[in-house]
Design a protein around this motif. Structure first.
Motif, PDB file in Angstrom:
ATOM      1  N   UNK A 261       0.763  -1.180   0.005  1.00 57.32           N
ATOM      2  CA  UNK A 261       0.128  -0.022   0.177  1.00 57.32           C
ATOM      3  C   UNK A 261       0.886   1.245   0.043  1.00 57.32           C
ATOM      4  N   UNK A 262       1.048   2.049  -0.955  1.00 56.78           N
ATOM      5  CA  UNK A 262       1.622   3.247  -1.209  1.00 56.78           C
ATOM      6  C   UNK A 262       1.145   4.501  -0.749  1.00 56.78           C
ATOM      7  N   UNK A 263       1.683   4.772   0.458  1.00 54.13           N
ATOM      8  CA  UNK A 263       1.277   6.189   1.161  1.00 54.13           C
ATOM      9  C   UNK A 263       1.954   7.161   0.540  1.00 54.13           C
ATOM     10  N   UNK A 264       1.810   7.800  -0.164  1.00 55.13           N
ATOM     11  CA  UNK A 264       2.472   9.038  -0.854  1.00 55.13           C
ATOM     12  C   UNK A 264       1.688  10.409  -0.978  1.00 55.13           C
ATOM     13  N   UNK A 265       2.341  11.623  -0.581  1.00 54.83           N
ATOM     14  CA  UNK A 265       1.845  12.883  -0.486  1.00 54.83           C
ATOM     15  C   UNK A 265       1.937  13.303  -2.035  1.00 54.83           C
ATOM     16  N   UNK A 279       8.742   8.136  -6.103  1.00 53.25           N
ATOM     17  CA  UNK A 279       7.644   7.307  -6.278  1.00 53.25           C
ATOM     18  C   UNK A 279       7.499   6.560  -7.760  1.00 53.25           C
ATOM     19  N   UNK A 283       7.890   2.603  -8.111  1.00 54.32           N
ATOM     20  CA  UNK A 283       6.740   1.984  -7.895  1.00 54.32           C
ATOM     21  C   UNK A 283       6.341   0.669  -8.704  1.00 54.32           C
ATOM     22  N   UNK A 287       4.971  -2.414  -6.613  1.00 49.19           N
ATOM     23  CA  UNK A 287       3.647  -3.325  -7.080  1.00 49.19           C
ATOM     24  C   UNK A 287       4.220  -4.836  -7.182  1.00 49.19           C
TER      25      UNK A 287
END
Lengths: 353, 353
Positions: A261-265, A279, A283, A287
């Motif tokens: 789960x990528x939490x990126x701002x 990212x 990514x 993935x």
């Protein structure tokens, strides 16, 4: 109208070594978007890449005999089951049946009864399933004047009659519209009538943004109602984007555990950390991870350190320094130009843990 | 727990010349992602571009006094209302209030009561609303041990107490989590308790694909329940992608009419038409159209001509020839290398009709 045949009580279909329908997990499909490359290693490398990203089934258009023979030869080497997509020409279907794991063909498009019989009897002998694909935009001429929903259900019924007249029930159905709303309604209706597993997707959904929005809407709704055994997100974008979108939809539907789960701002004027760039660079590696991990890539001092702290692995930074947190603890301070490599190392370590 | 305050019965807030909450249309926001450019023409050109794509409100982070003064000066020139995003420093809030149309600041972060009073009393005098933004990842320390939903509602309640103690009710609230599910639950809860308009979004939602999937899930669900007066899709991607995603979500929610519906095929081995390339070249122009139009860009003979025929404007082709349909009739055959220009002409004509 209620769903009668939800996922669990549809018939189970075997596609090579994998299963579709019944209690099998919802699978992710994509479709090869170019000509089939002459060099099979080029193709197999790409298929392995798609498989790592979460692709379970790959489909190829088969426009002619040359491609039919090529696909029949390559399919047994593929890391994931191969579906041949054929329109109109029953001879192509007969050719691909010598190697592929599923054939998408509409009996109603093949022509004379004896041609349909020949294709279905060879498929039955070999235990190879058929996918019938009803598309709102290309219904048989006589059904085009009906409202789309009625026309699609009538088309499906005709196809079922043709299959069942030959005693053939080893089939999966798809009913796709370029409207998310129609896709929802027509699949609900199908699931209230027949027990064939459903392949879900919004067709011709457009480029990335509208395509992802439409597919997310339709697929989350249907999957949430217990409808759908396999999905394909159609996008005017590369295959891997379709696969990753499919994964994220299944994850949000609670039908696929694991993965990052990528939490990126989103970045803003406060951000001193190259969030988008980092990212973008990492990514695809993220993935490909199967283990459940939350990775936070954060740009600013407002939410950054706190989100980075909650994640399994978090990275943020400012000026010349990047910091990495693991499971809530500050683990490393590194110079900014080593941030990507350091993050890679931490992910590898977390995966091996 | 039921929604008590759905969109229509939240209080109406004025932001410059536009409205939020009550019966006003759901608006789309984004946030400027870089430093504020020194050359104001560079900035205004970008803001006009975002506005054409459907952006209704733009937010800027204000990290220091220099930026606060700059933003207060530029805001009155902006084609869309400007929001200043401020953390911790009440002096920055006082500075931006001289020009911007809304301030995002959490009274709970400002410190001493007299500072809160000073900011709110200046905002009240000038009729400028405040957005309070509760983020699941950066709750006040004493609330971090609570479950996220409880912590966020408690944080909102504290902020409301601080505002209302000063008689200040000209406020919008956001409650964002990086989880779509938590975002849904916490906004439902807020809407059952308070009548402030809600600004919806999944925060730190990640790069394009997971970000669009998570936001589509949460926002379509909430908007469909009548919750939410304005939306912002956070993506680790450029501003225009956030705006276009917001539009597509509102369109799927039935809350925004008009604009182009792009029906374009995913391409496959049958395709002889450069669908992806053509869509990539023309999509920003299409997104800028306000008139409701369906534009189909199709690659193959199976679904192509039929979908192209159903659309207001459709293009497909093979070999060296492209064909354009308008309202179901073949209108033009052109050489492939003139396809883009010809499609542009037809769109311009359809818009002017």
């Amino acid at each position: 109208m209620n769903t009668v045949y939800s996922r669990e009580n549809t018939r189970k279909i075997c596609i090579g070594n994998s299963e579709m329908g019944g209690d099998s997990p919802v699978s992710i499909q994509t479709m090869w978007k170019r000509a089939i490359p002459a060099d099979k290693e080029v193709l197999l490398k790409e298929l392995r890449r798609f498989a790592v990203l979460g692709c379970n089934v790959i489909r190829f258009a088969v426009p002619d005999e040359e491609n039919a023979r090529l696909l029949a030869k390559i399919a047994p080497l593929s890391p994931i089951p191969v579906v041949a997509d054929i329109h109109f020409d029953y001879r192509l279907a007969l050719l691909v049946l010598d190697g592929v794991h599923k054939v998408r063909i509409n009996p109603g498009n093949i022509g004379a009864d004896w041609k349909v019989k020949e294709v279905l009897s060879k498929a039955a002998d070999m235990g190879i399933p058929i996918r019938v694909g009803i598309n709102g935009g290309s219904l048989p001429r006589k059904l085009r004047e009906l409202p789309q929903l009625e026309g699609m259900i009538a088309a499906a019924e005709n196809e079922i009659d043709l299959l069942e007249a030959q005693g053939f029930r080893n089939a999966v159905f798809s009913l796709k519209s370029s409207s998310a709303e129609n896709t929802i309604h027509v699949n609900r209706r199908f699931a209230s009538l027949w027990d064939y597993p459903l392949h879900l997707g919004v067709t011709e959904a457009g480029p990335m943004i509208p395509g992802i929005v439409k597919n997310t809407r339709a697929l989350l709704q249907l999957l949430g109602e217990g409808i759908g055994s396999t999905i394909r997100v159609s996008l005017s974008a590369p295959e891997e984007d379709e696969v990753v979108t499919g994964r994220e939809i299944l994850r949000e539907a609670g039908l696929r555990a694991g993965g990052v789960d990528i939490v990126s701002c989103p970045r803003c004027g406060r951000s001193e950390f190259p969030v988008h760039e980092l990212v973008a660079q990492i990514q695809e590696e993220l993935y490909a991870v199967k283990k459940p991990l939350t990775v936070a890539v954060m740009g600013c001092v407002v939410n950054g350190p706190e989100e980075a702290r909650h994640a399994d692995i978090g990275i943020t930074g400012s000026g010349n320094e990047a910091i990495i947190f693991c499971h809530g603890e500050l683990k490393r301070k590194i110079p900014m130009d080593q941030a990507l490599e350091a993050l890679r190392e931490e992910i590898r370590e977390a995966v091996e843990e």
